[in-house]
Enzyme design. Structure first.
Site, PDB file in Angstrom:
ATOM      1  N   GLY A  17      29.862  67.680  31.681  1.00  0.00           N
ATOM      2  CA  GLY A  17      30.201  66.704  32.457  1.00  0.00           C
ATOM      3  C   GLY A  17      31.231  66.499  33.395  1.00  0.00           C
ATOM      4  O   GLY A  17      30.653  65.192  33.873  1.00  0.00           O
ATOM      5  N   ARG A  98      18.270  81.515  15.051  1.00  0.00           N
ATOM      6  CA  ARG A  98      17.797  79.983  15.399  1.00  0.00           C
ATOM      7  C   ARG A  98      18.691  79.559  14.023  1.00  0.00           C
ATOM      8  O   ARG A  98      18.739  77.454  14.826  1.00  0.00           O
ATOM      9  CB  ARG A  98      16.240  79.856  14.671  1.00  0.00           C
ATOM     10  CG  ARG A  98      16.199  79.077  16.231  1.00  0.00           C
ATOM     11  CD  ARG A  98      14.635  78.842  16.209  1.00  0.00           C
ATOM     12  NE  ARG A  98      13.856  78.821  15.036  1.00  0.00           N
ATOM     13  CZ  ARG A  98      12.020  78.820  15.361  1.00  0.00           C
ATOM     14  NH1 ARG A  98      12.162  78.052  16.796  1.00  0.00           N
ATOM     15  NH2 ARG A  98      11.495  78.476  13.688  1.00  0.00           N
ATOM     16  N   ASN A 131      21.674  71.720  24.315  1.00  0.00           N
ATOM     17  CA  ASN A 131      20.917  72.371  23.650  1.00  0.00           C
ATOM     18  C   ASN A 131      21.108  73.056  21.885  1.00  0.00           C
ATOM     19  O   ASN A 131      21.669  72.739  21.791  1.00  0.00           O
ATOM     20  CB  ASN A 131      20.401  73.448  24.950  1.00  0.00           C
ATOM     21  CG  ASN A 131      19.927  72.783  25.948  1.00  0.00           C
ATOM     22  OD1 ASN A 131      18.387  73.156  25.161  1.00  0.00           O
ATOM     23  ND2 ASN A 131      19.943  73.979  26.957  1.00  0.00           N
ATOM     24  N   ASP A 159      14.032  70.802  34.687  1.00  0.00           N
ATOM     25  CA  ASP A 159      12.933  71.141  34.545  1.00  0.00           C
ATOM     26  C   ASP A 159      12.061  70.810  35.549  1.00  0.00           C
ATOM     27  O   ASP A 159      10.973  71.736  36.440  1.00  0.00           O
ATOM     28  CB  ASP A 159      11.926  71.891  33.067  1.00  0.00           C
ATOM     29  CG  ASP A 159      13.543  72.066  32.528  1.00  0.00           C
ATOM     30  OD1 ASP A 159      13.570  73.277  32.564  1.00  0.00           O
ATOM     31  OD2 ASP A 159      13.725  71.805  31.286  1.00  0.00           O
ATOM     32  N   HIS A 187      11.669  72.246  26.134  1.00  0.00           N
ATOM     33  CA  HIS A 187      13.137  72.403  27.174  1.00  0.00           C
ATOM     34  C   HIS A 187      12.938  73.281  26.838  1.00  0.00           C
ATOM     35  O   HIS A 187      14.142  74.012  25.979  1.00  0.00           O
ATOM     36  CB  HIS A 187      14.147  71.398  27.287  1.00  0.00           C
ATOM     37  CG  HIS A 187      15.052  71.986  27.738  1.00  0.00           C
ATOM     38  ND1 HIS A 187      14.787  72.219  29.685  1.00  0.00           N
ATOM     39  CD2 HIS A 187      16.506  72.781  27.562  1.00  0.00           C
ATOM     40  CE1 HIS A 187      16.280  73.061  30.229  1.00  0.00           C
ATOM     41  NE2 HIS A 187      16.948  73.303  29.160  1.00  0.00           N
TER      42      HIS A 187
HETATM   43  P1  NAX Z   1      30.545  73.528  28.123  1.00  0.00           P
HETATM   44  O1  NAX Z   1      30.283  74.501  27.362  1.00  0.00           O
HETATM   45  O2  NAX Z   1      31.141  73.392  29.642  1.00  0.00           O
HETATM   46  O3  NAX Z   1      30.942  72.286  27.517  1.00  0.00           O
HETATM   47  C1  NAX Z   1      30.230  71.948  26.450  1.00  0.00           C
HETATM   48  C2  NAX Z   1      31.449  70.356  25.990  1.00  0.00           C
HETATM   49  O4  NAX Z   1      31.138  69.463  24.515  1.00  0.00           O
HETATM   50  C3  NAX Z   1      32.310  71.309  25.772  1.00  0.00           C
HETATM   51  O5  NAX Z   1      34.360  70.434  26.290  1.00  0.00           O
HETATM   52  C4  NAX Z   1      32.987  71.107  24.567  1.00  0.00           C
HETATM   53  O6  NAX Z   1      34.307  70.754  23.745  1.00  0.00           O
HETATM   54  C5  NAX Z   1      32.423  69.670  23.852  1.00  0.00           C
HETATM   55  N1  NAX Z   1      31.810  70.193  22.377  1.00  0.00           N
HETATM   56  C6  NAX Z   1      31.356  70.364  21.530  1.00  0.00           C
HETATM   57  N2  NAX Z   1      31.389  69.630  20.559  1.00  0.00           N
HETATM   58  C7  NAX Z   1      31.293  68.987  20.519  1.00  0.00           C
HETATM   59  C8  NAX Z   1      31.312  67.342  19.867  1.00  0.00           C
HETATM   60  N3  NAX Z   1      30.551  67.319  18.623  1.00  0.00           N
HETATM   61  N4  NAX Z   1      31.182  66.247  20.245  1.00  0.00           N
HETATM   62  C9  NAX Z   1      31.820  66.380  21.479  1.00  0.00           C
HETATM   63  N5  NAX Z   1      32.306  66.905  22.008  1.00  0.00           N
HETATM   64  C10 NAX Z   1      31.088  67.881  22.172  1.00  0.00           C
HETATM   65  O7  NAX Z   1      29.031  73.331  28.389  1.00  0.00           O
HETATM   66  P2  NAX Z   1      28.006  72.569  29.731  1.00  0.00           P
HETATM   67  O8  NAX Z   1      27.758  73.785  30.619  1.00  0.00           O
HETATM   68  O9  NAX Z   1      28.931  71.571  29.445  1.00  0.00           O
HETATM   69  O10 NAX Z   1      26.599  72.101  28.363  1.00  0.00           O
HETATM   70  C11 NAX Z   1      26.384  71.129  28.295  1.00  0.00           C
HETATM   71  C12 NAX Z   1      25.382  71.714  27.081  1.00  0.00           C
HETATM   72  O11 NAX Z   1      24.214  71.436  28.216  1.00  0.00           O
HETATM   73  C13 NAX Z   1      24.839  72.876  26.747  1.00  0.00           C
HETATM   74  O12 NAX Z   1      24.310  72.514  25.273  1.00  0.00           O
HETATM   75  C14 NAX Z   1      23.757  73.408  27.290  1.00  0.00           C
HETATM   76  O13 NAX Z   1      22.505  74.598  26.930  1.00  0.00           O
HETATM   77  C15 NAX Z   1      23.330  72.195  27.582  1.00  0.00           C
HETATM   78  N6  NAX Z   1      22.473  72.415  29.090  1.00  0.00           N
HETATM   79  C16 NAX Z   1      20.769  71.252  28.820  1.00  0.00           C
HETATM   80  C17 NAX Z   1      19.820  71.597  29.691  1.00  0.00           C
HETATM   81  C18 NAX Z   1      18.935  70.774  29.292  1.00  0.00           C
HETATM   82  O14 NAX Z   1      17.861  71.120  30.848  1.00  0.00           O
HETATM   83  N7  NAX Z   1      18.453  70.221  29.161  1.00  0.00           N
HETATM   84  C19 NAX Z   1      20.184  72.301  31.255  1.00  0.00           C
HETATM   85  C20 NAX Z   1      21.657  72.487  31.371  1.00  0.00           C
HETATM   86  C21 NAX Z   1      22.535  73.172  30.409  1.00  0.00           C
HETATM   87  O15 NAX Z   1      22.252  74.653  30.143  1.00  0.00           O
END
Ligand code: NAX
Length: 328
Positions: A17, A98, A131, A159, A187
């Site tokens: 974010g 899972r 994810n 990717d 992914h």
């Molecule tokens: P962070 O843990 O830094 O941030 C996640 C944020 O989401 C936190 O601020 C948390 O409070 C908030 N959150 C949790 N539940 C929520 C809800 N119900 N409503 C609103 N906000 C909520 O994670 P970050 O590094 O920013 O990664 C976010 C997601 O992207 C993860 O699931 C990660 O696995 C995924 N990714 C996906 C990628 C892709 O290529 N599709 C690559 C990058 C990343 O790994």
């Protein structure tokens, strides 16, 4: 000038974010003619941090940024949404199976799907980054029956970009010279980065590489496991590159792909290439006027077939698991 576009970002206080919001505000998500209003969704404990980011966004003095609202309620956050970036998700923690992971994410993406169904604008476009992205997108989609199914997409652009960079490096060319790469499937580590239809300076990329061993032992695993490589090096997961890929995904979806090239997007399958209809799987797509089409007619050899099938099998298993949990 245009009316502002409502962009909802979930997980706004997280590391992706933080890298994403400034680029949206500067016009890189939709283009330099399109003003935006940001609608940030966070969990209550992280609202204060999101407010801090909002202060910094203000300090960016971005001419295209016409407002920032912060919510801890999905129904409000998705009211009037044109573009939804679903970044916040429940990560896998130690000891989690899972099924637990899928269930925890169901608790996030079901209500968000319902909120999108209730309040989204007619032209809404959704990108799920959090994810397991493909299956989270499937869950949200299942709870938004009034929204056309194809508006729910999952991110495999990171990717795709990783594959493009690795291939360019191998051949000693600029990334811009690498075209028509495809990420197939999920992914996840089963994804298949396909260079057999890719072109480098107009020539077939697989022929230009001419090294099946490099392809199998280095390129494919390097791309598929790049996330882990980043964590190992950085001590934190990919953030700015993930935000960059989200920008690319939406920008291309809205503004169209270049002539003679395509991109990879996780989209609901229409049955093309033997991928079961309905699952959200990555395909080669071209985009135009805000919609996308799967690139048809590519020849898939036995090697590629096996790789695609393996990743698709994982996706159907995830779908079956969330069905069993009553999440779709
Ligand atoms: P962070 O843990 O830094 O941030 C996640 C944020 O989401 C936190 O601020 C948390 O409070 C908030 N959150 C949790 N539940 C929520 C809800 N119900 N409503 C609103 N906000 C909520 O994670 P970050 O590094 O920013 O990664 C976010 C997601 O992207 C993860 O699931 C990660 O696995 C995924 N990714 C996906 C990628 C892709 O290529 N599709 C690559 C990058 C990343 O790994």
């Amino acid at each position: 000038t245009q009316a502002p576009v409502n962009v909802t970002v979930t997980g706004a206080a997280g590391q992706i974010g933080y890298a994403l919001l400034f680029r949206i505000a500067s016009g890189q998500l939709l283009g330099q003619d399109t003003p935006v209003k940001l609608r940030l969704l966070e969990i209550p404990q992280a609202v204060k941090a999101a407010e801090g980011t909002a202060l910094e966004l203000e300090d960016g003095a971005f001419p295209l940024l016409q407002g920032i609202d912060i919510f801890d309620d999905a129904t409000k956050a998705f009211d009037g949404v044109n573009v939804g970036l679903l970044v916040g998700a429940r990560p896998r923690t130690k000891g989690m199976e899972r099924g637990d992971l899928l269930e925890a994410n169901g608790g996030i993406f079901k209500p968000q799907g319902e909120a999108i169904n209730a309040g989204a604008a007619d032209d809404v476009k959704i990108l799920v980054v959090g994810n397991p992205a493909n299956t989270n997108a499937l869950i949200a989609q299942a709870h938004a029956p009034d929204v056309p199914k194809e508006r729910f997409t999952a991110m495999t652009r990171l990717d795709h970009n990783r594959a493009q960079a690795q291939l360019a490096k191998k051949l000693g060319v600029n990334v811009a010279d690498v075209k028509k790469l495809t990420i197939w499937g999920n992914h996840s580590a089963t994804q298949y980065p396909d260079i057999f239809h890719a072109e480098v300076g107009g020539k077939n990329a697989a022929e230009a590489v001419g090294d099946q061993k490099w392809l199998e032992d280095e390129f494919i695993p390097r791309v598929a496991k790049r996330g882990a490589e980043i964590i190992e090096a950085r001590g934190a997961s990919s953030a700015a590159s993930a935000a960059n890929a989200a920008i690319d995904h939406v920008y291309d979806w809205v503004n169209g792909t270049a002539e003679g090239d395509w991109v990879s997007m996780g989209i609901p399958s229409d049955g093309s290439y033997g991928v079961p209809e309905g699952i959200i799987s990555s395909f080669p797509v071209t985009t135009k006027n805000g919609s996308y089409e799967i690139v048809q007619g590519l020849e898939i050899d036995e090697f590629s077939r096996g790789k695609i099938d393996a990743s698709v099998r994982e996706l159907t298993e995830e779908r079956d698991a969330v069905k069993q949990l009553g999440l779709i």
